[in-house]
Design a protein around this motif. Structure first.
Motif, PDB file in Angstrom:
ATOM      1  N   GLU A   1       9.196   2.845  -5.881  1.00  0.00           N
ATOM      2  CA  GLU A   1       9.301   1.768  -6.870  1.00  0.00           C
ATOM      3  C   GLU A   1       8.016   0.942  -6.901  1.00  0.00           C
ATOM      4  N   HIS A   2       6.918   1.645  -6.705  1.00  0.00           N
ATOM      5  CA  HIS A   2       5.591   1.020  -6.714  1.00  0.00           C
ATOM      6  C   HIS A   2       4.581   2.112  -7.001  1.00  0.00           C
ATOM      7  N   MET A   3       3.567   1.769  -7.745  1.00  0.00           N
ATOM      8  CA  MET A   3       2.559   2.753  -8.100  1.00  0.00           C
ATOM      9  C   MET A   3       1.735   3.148  -6.874  1.00  0.00           C
ATOM     10  N   PRO A   4       1.540   4.453  -6.656  1.00  0.00           N
ATOM     11  CA  PRO A   4       0.656   4.864  -5.564  1.00  0.00           C
ATOM     12  C   PRO A   4      -0.738   4.284  -5.781  1.00  0.00           C
ATOM     13  N   ASN A   5      -1.285   3.657  -4.757  1.00  0.00           N
ATOM     14  CA  ASN A   5      -2.590   3.028  -4.933  1.00  0.00           C
ATOM     15  C   ASN A   5      -3.639   3.539  -3.948  1.00  0.00           C
ATOM     16  N   LEU A   6      -3.271   4.511  -3.150  1.00  0.00           N
ATOM     17  CA  LEU A   6      -4.219   5.160  -2.256  1.00  0.00           C
ATOM     18  C   LEU A   6      -3.832   6.638  -2.217  1.00  0.00           C
ATOM     19  N   ILE A   7      -4.685   7.483  -2.778  1.00  0.00           N
ATOM     20  CA  ILE A   7      -4.338   8.893  -2.956  1.00  0.00           C
ATOM     21  C   ILE A   7      -5.360   9.765  -2.247  1.00  0.00           C
ATOM     22  N   GLY A   8      -4.878  10.574  -1.310  1.00  0.00           N
ATOM     23  CA  GLY A   8      -5.750  11.512  -0.604  1.00  0.00           C
ATOM     24  C   GLY A   8      -5.654  12.882  -1.247  1.00  0.00           C
ATOM     25  N   ILE A   9      -6.794  13.451  -1.635  1.00  0.00           N
ATOM     26  CA  ILE A   9      -6.812  14.735  -2.340  1.00  0.00           C
ATOM     27  C   ILE A   9      -7.884  15.630  -1.732  1.00  0.00           C
ATOM     28  N   ASP A  10      -7.520  16.883  -1.438  1.00  0.00           N
ATOM     29  CA  ASP A  10      -8.501  17.885  -1.023  1.00  0.00           C
ATOM     30  C   ASP A  10      -9.276  18.350  -2.241  1.00  0.00           C
ATOM     31  N   PHE A  11     -10.560  18.386  -2.154  1.00  0.00           N
ATOM     32  CA  PHE A  11     -11.411  18.945  -3.207  1.00  0.00           C
ATOM     33  C   PHE A  11     -11.032  18.391  -4.585  1.00  0.00           C
ATOM     34  N   TYR A  12     -11.146  17.076  -4.738  1.00  0.00           N
ATOM     35  CA  TYR A  12     -10.739  16.422  -5.990  1.00  0.00           C
ATOM     36  C   TYR A  12     -11.435  17.010  -7.207  1.00  0.00           C
ATOM     37  N   GLU A  13     -12.596  17.614  -7.006  1.00  0.00           N
ATOM     38  CA  GLU A  13     -13.362  18.133  -8.140  1.00  0.00           C
ATOM     39  C   GLU A  13     -12.838  19.471  -8.658  1.00  0.00           C
ATOM     40  N   TYR A  14     -11.896  20.080  -7.961  1.00  0.00           N
ATOM     41  CA  TYR A  14     -11.326  21.363  -8.397  1.00  0.00           C
ATOM     42  C   TYR A  14      -9.954  21.127  -8.979  1.00  0.00           C
ATOM     43  N   PRO A  15      -9.544  21.716 -10.060  1.00  0.00           N
ATOM     44  CA  PRO A  15     -10.358  22.415 -11.050  1.00  0.00           C
ATOM     45  C   PRO A  15     -10.907  21.437 -12.078  1.00  0.00           C
ATOM     46  N   ASN A  16     -12.147  21.454 -12.290  1.00  0.00           N
ATOM     47  CA  ASN A  16     -12.831  20.692 -13.360  1.00  0.00           C
ATOM     48  C   ASN A  16     -12.510  19.196 -13.364  1.00  0.00           C
TER      49      ASN A  16
ATOM     50  N   ILE B   1       0.868  -1.170   0.000  1.00  0.00           N
ATOM     51  CA  ILE B   1       0.000   0.000   0.000  1.00  0.00           C
ATOM     52  C   ILE B   1       0.906   1.222   0.000  1.00  0.00           C
ATOM     53  N   VAL B   2       0.761   2.027  -1.022  1.00  0.00           N
ATOM     54  CA  VAL B   2       1.541   3.258  -1.129  1.00  0.00           C
ATOM     55  C   VAL B   2       0.550   4.413  -1.055  1.00  0.00           C
ATOM     56  N   TYR B   3       0.473   5.009   0.123  1.00  0.00           N
ATOM     57  CA  TYR B   3      -0.446   6.125   0.336  1.00  0.00           C
ATOM     58  C   TYR B   3       0.240   7.416  -0.077  1.00  0.00           C
ATOM     59  N   THR B   4      -0.449   8.198  -0.863  1.00  0.00           N
ATOM     60  CA  THR B   4       0.053   9.484  -1.316  1.00  0.00           C
ATOM     61  C   THR B   4      -0.875  10.572  -0.816  1.00  0.00           C
ATOM     62  N   SER B   5      -0.322  11.472  -0.045  1.00  0.00           N
ATOM     63  CA  SER B   5      -1.100  12.601   0.456  1.00  0.00           C
ATOM     64  C   SER B   5      -0.871  13.789  -0.468  1.00  0.00           C
ATOM     65  N   HIS B   6      -1.928  14.219  -1.103  1.00  0.00           N
ATOM     66  CA  HIS B   6      -1.839  15.353  -2.027  1.00  0.00           C
ATOM     67  C   HIS B   6      -2.777  16.451  -1.527  1.00  0.00           C
ATOM     68  N   HIS B   7      -2.521  16.861  -0.308  1.00  0.00           N
ATOM     69  CA  HIS B   7      -3.351  17.883   0.327  1.00  0.00           C
ATOM     70  C   HIS B   7      -2.642  19.223   0.253  1.00  0.00           C
ATOM     71  N   ALA B   8      -3.260  20.152  -0.418  1.00  0.00           N
ATOM     72  CA  ALA B   8      -2.665  21.481  -0.583  1.00  0.00           C
ATOM     73  C   ALA B   8      -3.112  22.435   0.503  1.00  0.00           C
ATOM     74  N   THR B   9      -4.174  22.091   1.174  1.00  0.00           N
ATOM     75  CA  THR B   9      -4.758  23.026   2.117  1.00  0.00           C
ATOM     76  C   THR B   9      -4.500  22.579   3.549  1.00  0.00           C
ATOM     77  N   ILE B  10      -4.429  23.562   4.425  1.00  0.00           N
ATOM     78  CA  ILE B  10      -4.204  23.290   5.839  1.00  0.00           C
ATOM     79  C   ILE B  10      -5.421  23.776   6.605  1.00  0.00           C
ATOM     80  N   GLY B  11      -5.811  23.021   7.606  1.00  0.00           N
ATOM     81  CA  GLY B  11      -6.941  23.429   8.421  1.00  0.00           C
ATOM     82  C   GLY B  11      -8.140  22.535   8.189  1.00  0.00           C
ATOM     83  N   ALA B  12      -9.121  22.702   9.020  1.00  0.00           N
ATOM     84  CA  ALA B  12     -10.297  21.833   8.973  1.00  0.00           C
ATOM     85  C   ALA B  12     -11.153  22.064   7.734  1.00  0.00           C
TER      86      ALA B  12
END
Length: 107
Positions: A57-72, A18-29
């Protein structure tokens, strides 16, 4: 049966990493949609995923993203395209490995 599993576990690479990738750009609740719209572009997310892939050396298979719907919904496109690219590369490498293991038979 338990001994067989132990032997396998000790001699084989794990296949279920399991390769968790945190792609959170925002801080705070509450988060920040404008910041997410900047960082969730295809270009930014793809670069991030490629760095993780190279380091782990493994594909990320769990990706956390803030507001995945932005932009478009670009994050969905970035992940889909990245998955296709890596899958194609790994298939090609598997084909090369299997061809390298083939021993020509003299006629």
């Amino acid at each position: 049966m338990f001994e067989d599993y132990t032997t396998y576990r000790d001699t084989q690479e794990p296949r279920n990493k399991i390769v968790y990738t945190s792609h959170h750009a925002t801080i705070g609740a509450g988060g920040d949609k404008k910041a997410a719209a900047t960082i969730n572009t295809v270009r930014a997310l793809t670069r991030h995923l490629e760095k993780i892939y190279q380091a782990a050396e493994h594909m990320p298979n769990l990706i956390g993203i803030d507001f995945y719907e932005y932009p478009n919904n670009e994050s969905i496109k970035a992940i889909t395209d990245f998955n296709k690219k890596i899958f194609t590369q790994e298939q090609a490498m598997d084909t090369q490995k299997s061809q390298a293991n083939d021993i020509p038979v003299a006629a």
